[in-house]
Scaffold this motif. Sequence first.
Motif, mmCIF file in Angstrom:
data_model
loop_
_atom_site.group_PDB
_atom_site.id
_atom_site.type_symbol
_atom_site.label_atom_id
_atom_site.label_comp_id
_atom_site.label_asym_id
_atom_site.label_seq_id
_atom_site.Cartn_x
_atom_site.Cartn_y
_atom_site.Cartn_z
ATOM 1 N N PRO A 62 12.745 -117.074 17.846
ATOM 2 C CA PRO A 62 12.915 -115.731 18.405
ATOM 3 C C PRO A 62 13.345 -114.730 17.331
ATOM 4 C CG PRO A 62 14.571 -117.261 19.281
ATOM 5 C CD PRO A 62 13.678 -118.031 18.372
ATOM 6 N N ALA A 63 12.946 -113.491 17.531
ATOM 7 C CA ALA A 63 13.242 -112.452 16.544
ATOM 8 C C ALA A 63 14.741 -112.167 16.440
ATOM 9 C CB ALA A 63 12.495 -111.168 16.914
ATOM 10 N N ASP A 64 15.491 -112.419 17.508
ATOM 11 C CA ASP A 64 16.918 -112.103 17.497
ATOM 12 C C ASP A 64 17.789 -113.349 17.289
ATOM 13 O OD1 ASP A 64 16.375 -113.298 19.895
ATOM 14 O OD2 ASP A 64 17.540 -111.884 21.104
ATOM 15 N N LEU A 65 17.245 -114.367 16.655
ATOM 16 C CA LEU A 65 17.966 -115.618 16.478
ATOM 17 C C LEU A 65 19.284 -115.416 15.726
ATOM 18 C CD1 LEU A 65 18.105 -118.660 16.817
ATOM 19 C CD2 LEU A 65 16.779 -118.888 14.715
ATOM 20 N N ALA A 66 19.302 -114.554 14.728
ATOM 21 C CA ALA A 66 20.528 -114.342 13.949
ATOM 22 C C ALA A 66 21.647 -113.768 14.824
ATOM 23 C CB ALA A 66 20.255 -113.414 12.767
ATOM 24 N N GLU A 67 21.303 -112.854 15.720
ATOM 25 C CA GLU A 67 22.321 -112.221 16.550
ATOM 26 C C GLU A 67 22.737 -113.092 17.742
ATOM 27 O OE1 GLU A 67 19.304 -110.444 16.024
ATOM 28 O OE2 GLU A 67 20.093 -109.419 14.257
ATOM 29 N N ARG A 68 21.804 -113.885 18.272
ATOM 30 C CA ARG A 68 22.083 -114.643 19.492
ATOM 31 C C ARG A 68 22.086 -116.148 19.252
ATOM 32 N NH1 ARG A 68 18.094 -113.378 23.856
ATOM 33 N NH2 ARG A 68 19.539 -114.657 25.018
ATOM 34 N N ARG A 69 22.417 -116.579 18.047
ATOM 35 C CA ARG A 69 22.338 -117.999 17.696
ATOM 36 C C ARG A 69 23.205 -118.885 18.587
ATOM 37 N NH1 ARG A 69 25.304 -115.243 14.320
ATOM 38 N NH2 ARG A 69 27.360 -115.972 13.694
ATOM 39 N N LYS A 70 24.413 -118.395 18.956
ATOM 40 C CA LYS A 70 25.301 -119.199 19.798
ATOM 41 C C LYS A 70 24.716 -119.395 21.191
ATOM 42 C CE LYS A 70 29.556 -118.044 17.374
ATOM 43 N NZ LYS A 70 30.873 -117.407 17.451
ATOM 44 N N GLU A 71 24.093 -118.360 21.714
ATOM 45 C CA GLU A 71 23.476 -118.465 23.044
ATOM 46 C C GLU A 71 22.316 -119.460 23.017
ATOM 47 O OE1 GLU A 71 22.536 -114.626 24.872
ATOM 48 O OE2 GLU A 71 23.973 -113.744 23.444
ATOM 49 N N TYR A 72 21.484 -119.351 21.987
ATOM 50 C CA TYR A 72 20.343 -120.268 21.865
ATOM 51 C C TYR A 72 20.805 -121.705 21.691
ATOM 52 C CZ TYR A 72 17.112 -116.326 21.527
ATOM 53 O OH TYR A 72 16.370 -115.202 21.797
ATOM 54 N N LEU A 73 21.863 -121.901 20.934
ATOM 55 C CA LEU A 73 22.396 -123.245 20.736
ATOM 56 C C LEU A 73 22.924 -123.798 22.061
ATOM 57 C CD1 LEU A 73 23.170 -125.629 18.980
ATOM 58 C CD2 LEU A 73 25.303 -124.449 18.428
ATOM 59 N N ALA A 74 23.658 -122.989 22.791
ATOM 60 C CA ALA A 74 24.188 -123.426 24.082
ATOM 61 C C ALA A 74 23.056 -123.778 25.043
ATOM 62 C CB ALA A 74 25.080 -122.336 24.680
ATOM 63 N N GLU A 75 21.994 -122.963 25.078
ATOM 64 C CA GLU A 75 20.845 -123.248 25.938
ATOM 65 C C GLU A 75 20.184 -124.565 25.546
ATOM 66 O OE1 GLU A 75 18.093 -119.962 25.825
ATOM 67 O OE2 GLU A 75 19.652 -118.533 26.369
ATOM 68 N N SER A 76 20.042 -124.771 24.264
ATOM 69 C CA SER A 76 19.424 -125.986 23.766
ATOM 70 C C SER A 76 20.240 -127.225 24.132
ATOM 71 C CB SER A 76 19.257 -125.906 22.243
ATOM 72 O OG SER A 76 18.765 -127.097 21.725
ATOM 73 N N LEU A 77 21.551 -127.128 23.982
ATOM 74 C CA LEU A 77 22.419 -128.242 24.329
ATOM 75 C C LEU A 77 22.405 -128.527 25.831
ATOM 76 C CD1 LEU A 77 25.446 -127.547 21.962
ATOM 77 C CD2 LEU A 77 23.707 -129.315 21.722
ATOM 78 N N ARG A 78 22.409 -127.467 26.640
ATOM 79 C CA ARG A 78 22.329 -127.637 28.089
ATOM 80 C C ARG A 78 21.029 -128.316 28.482
ATOM 81 N NH1 ARG A 78 25.090 -122.762 28.527
ATOM 82 N NH2 ARG A 78 23.194 -121.558 28.428
ATOM 83 N N ALA A 79 19.927 -127.901 27.876
ATOM 84 C CA ALA A 79 18.637 -128.489 28.190
ATOM 85 C C ALA A 79 18.606 -129.965 27.823
ATOM 86 C CB ALA A 79 17.537 -127.741 27.438
ATOM 87 N N LYS A 80 19.189 -130.341 26.719
ATOM 88 C CA LYS A 80 19.247 -131.758 26.327
ATOM 89 C C LYS A 80 20.135 -132.542 27.279
ATOM 90 C CE LYS A 80 18.237 -131.334 21.434
ATOM 91 N NZ LYS A 80 18.691 -131.563 20.077
ATOM 92 N N HIS A 81 21.225 -131.938 27.701
ATOM 93 C CA HIS A 81 22.169 -132.604 28.588
ATOM 94 C C HIS A 81 21.563 -132.828 29.970
ATOM 95 C CE1 HIS A 81 25.957 -133.900 30.264
ATOM 96 N NE2 HIS A 81 25.850 -132.980 31.219
ATOM 97 N N ASP A 82 20.770 -131.868 30.427
ATOM 98 C CA ASP A 82 20.181 -131.908 31.768
ATOM 99 C C ASP A 82 19.005 -132.873 31.877
ATOM 100 O OD1 ASP A 82 22.087 -130.134 32.593
ATOM 101 O OD2 ASP A 82 20.772 -128.376 32.438
ATOM 102 N N ARG A 83 18.512 -133.400 30.828
ATOM 103 C CA ARG A 83 17.331 -134.291 30.877
ATOM 104 C C ARG A 83 17.578 -135.486 31.679
ATOM 105 N NH1 ARG A 83 15.079 -134.317 24.716
ATOM 106 N NH2 ARG A 83 14.760 -132.124 24.558
#
Length: 83
Positions: A62-83
């Motif tokens: 995403p173009a805003d990865l630098a600004e929203r890196r914590k949000e993206y990381l949290a989403e990624s971790l949630r998605a892995k946890h929910d599998r």
Amino acid sequence: MTLSIRLDPELEAELARAAAQTGRSKSELVKAGLREYLARVVPKQTPYELGKDLFGGPQGGPADLAERRKEYLAESLRAKHDR
């Protein structure tokens, strides 16, 4: 490791002459020539080239990865946890 190769008579004679002129063995000359050839034909890869399939690129995220890196990381971790 031992390797056997077949040389035509002319090439074998050239190799023997070169070995006599340089004072090196035929094996040394063949190994040196093979090293030079492989360095040209199969250049060693840089660390980037070895791992480029693991790295992101300009179009990879995403173009805003630098600004929203914590949000993206949290989403990624949630998605892995929910599998």
